[in-house]
Design a protein around this motif. Structure first.
Motif, short mmCIF file in Angstrom:
data_model
loop_
_atom_site.label_atom_id
_atom_site.label_comp_id
_atom_site.label_asym_id
_atom_site.label_seq_id
_atom_site.Cartn_x
_atom_site.Cartn_y
_atom_site.Cartn_z
N ASN A 157 0.82 -1.21 0.00
CA ASN A 157 0.00 0.00 0.00
C ASN A 157 0.85 1.25 0.00
O ASN A 157 0.57 2.22 -0.72
N LEU A 162 0.51 8.39 -6.96
CA LEU A 162 0.49 9.85 -6.90
C LEU A 162 1.61 10.45 -7.75
O LEU A 162 1.39 11.42 -8.49
N ALA A 194 0.58 10.15 -11.39
CA ALA A 194 -0.52 11.06 -11.73
C ALA A 194 -0.02 12.50 -11.82
O ALA A 194 -0.45 13.27 -12.70
N TYR A 213 -8.36 17.92 -2.82
CA TYR A 213 -6.96 17.63 -3.10
C TYR A 213 -6.07 18.26 -2.03
O TYR A 213 -5.20 17.61 -1.45
N GLN A 237 -3.87 16.35 0.84
CA GLN A 237 -2.43 16.57 0.89
C GLN A 237 -1.98 16.96 2.30
O GLN A 237 -0.94 16.52 2.78
N ALA A 263 -0.74 9.07 8.50
CA ALA A 263 0.30 8.05 8.37
C ALA A 263 1.18 8.03 9.61
O ALA A 263 1.53 6.96 10.12
N PRO A 311 -7.74 -0.95 -4.25
CA PRO A 311 -6.49 -1.72 -4.03
C PRO A 311 -6.17 -1.89 -2.55
O PRO A 311 -5.59 -2.92 -2.16
N ILE A 312 -6.53 -0.89 -1.74
CA ILE A 312 -6.26 -0.99 -0.30
C ILE A 312 -7.10 -2.11 0.29
O ILE A 312 -6.61 -2.98 1.02
N PHE A 322 -4.14 3.96 8.99
CA PHE A 322 -3.29 3.67 7.83
C PHE A 322 -4.13 3.66 6.55
O PHE A 322 -3.73 4.22 5.53
N MET A 327 -3.59 6.10 3.30
CA MET A 327 -3.39 5.59 1.94
C MET A 327 -4.52 6.04 1.01
O MET A 327 -4.29 6.35 -0.16
N VAL A 361 -3.76 9.60 -0.07
CA VAL A 361 -2.70 9.70 -1.09
C VAL A 361 -3.25 9.27 -2.45
O VAL A 361 -3.09 9.96 -3.46
N ARG A 362 -3.95 8.11 -2.47
CA ARG A 362 -4.50 7.62 -3.73
C ARG A 362 -5.59 8.55 -4.27
O ARG A 362 -5.76 8.67 -5.48
N GLN A 367 -5.64 11.78 -4.11
CA GLN A 367 -4.99 12.87 -4.85
C GLN A 367 -4.68 12.43 -6.27
O GLN A 367 -4.92 13.17 -7.23
N ALA A 368 -4.14 11.20 -6.41
CA ALA A 368 -3.81 10.69 -7.74
C ALA A 368 -5.07 10.56 -8.60
O ALA A 368 -5.08 10.95 -9.77
N LEU A 416 -6.33 14.00 -9.76
CA LEU A 416 -5.51 14.55 -10.85
C LEU A 416 -5.87 13.89 -12.18
O LEU A 416 -5.93 14.56 -13.21
N ARG A 417 -6.11 12.57 -12.14
CA ARG A 417 -6.43 11.84 -13.37
C ARG A 417 -7.72 12.34 -14.00
O ARG A 417 -7.91 12.23 -15.20
#
Lengths: 53, 245
Positions: free
Chosen positions: A28, A36, A39, B16, B20, B27, B99-100, B216, B220, B223-224, B226-227, B230-231
């Motif tokens: 993970n 990130l 992206a 976003y 961030q 974490a 995925p987590i 946790f 995660m 973080v994901r 944010q990705a 952006l996509r």
């Protein structure tokens, strides 16, 4: 220490269980950071391409 | 009553920035709690009077299993919000969950098998609890496979959201499987209405681990998320600003 690692005879089950869970954490951590990073890189490329047009 | 907070949670730049800022705190606290929980579970807690030190697998198995269900529920809720109100950020959150959730479902299945071998005498049984948890794993894989097979993000969001929402019926089936059917798996000892059935010295590390795993997951997810945001954003000026941070 030896006694601790032996886990009362259950070492062959306890430690692999902890190792598998550690692997899930690692997957993970690495996966989220990579997603990130990629992206952000893709967004940068799109912005640069948009400026060029 | 105002719903401005709800509207802001639908705004990609706001979410976003929030993700961030919050991710490192989640974490960091997850890591500290993990260390405390490991110390408590592996060192301080006494061996079980029946299972000896083998019972210590519970400190990684139960929190993984908890996440497998909690993450799926979060994913299905986010997918439903995305479907109903057509909120892009909600779809992004659902996609970030998969995925987590899949990885912790796999961890729950494997750690359960490793406990089952010495305690039940078998790694696997086609038992209601074990089988429904395996179906959950396939639901996650199906969700991710469906997303990967559709190139257009908007169509992938909508199609996978339907799958996530339909699949949520499996969540109560897993939780109640040990009560509804005659299962090898033990009944809940913490997640129940009455008092937990564990000694305090064993219970406290478990509760710490549950909190650590949950934080946790949140870290995660942030973080994901944010990705995923952006996509989904095309040529917005806020991205230029966000990429500087």
């Amino acid at each position: 220490m030896r006694e601790f690692l032996d886990m009362g005879g259950y070492a062959a089950f306890v430690w692999p269980a902890y190792a598998v869970t550690a692997a899930a954490f690692l997957y993970n951590w690495v996966g989220a950071r990579r997603a990130l990073r990629e992206a952000r890189a893709a967004a940068r490329r799109r912005l640069a391409a948009g400026e060029g047009a | 009553m105002t719903f401005t907070w709800f509207h802001r949670l639908g705004s990609p730049p706001y979410v976003y920035g929030l993700a961030q800022r919050l991710a490192p705190w989640c974490a960091g606290s997850a890591l500290l709690l993990l260390l405390a929980g490991l110390w408590g579970g592996l060192v301080l807690a006494p061996p079980d009077y029946q299972q000896g030190d083998g019972f210590r697998i519970i400190y990684v198995h139960a929190p993984s299993a908890w996440l497998s269900l909690m993450v799926y529920t979060t994913m299905a809720l986010a997918a439903a919000v995305g479907l109903i109100w057509r909120i892009k950020v909600a779809h992004a959150a659902a996609a970030a969950c998969a995925p987590i959730g899949a990885s912790f479902t796999a961890a729950a299945l494997v750690t359960g098998a490793l406990w089952g071998r010495p305690m039940w005498g078998t790694y696997w049984q086609w038992d209601p609890r074990l089988t429904s948890e395996l179906i959950l794993f396939f639901l996650y894989l199906g969700y991710m496979g469906l997303r990967a097979s559709i190139e257009d993000t908007q169509r992938a969001d909508r199609a996978s959201a339907v799958l996530a929402v339909v699949g949520v019926v499996n969540v109560p089936v897993i939780h109640y499987s040990v009560t509804w059917w005659n299962s090898l798996h033990q009944a809940p000892s913490v997640m129940r209405l009455a008092k937990p059935t564990m000694a305090t010295s064993m219970l406290v590390p478990l509760l710490i681990m549950l909190l650590a795993f949950t934080l946790f997951f949140v870290a995660m997810l942030l973080v994901r998320l944010q990705a995923e945001i952006l996509r989904r954003e095309r040529a917005s000026t806020w991205i230029r600003e966000a990429l500087k941070r």
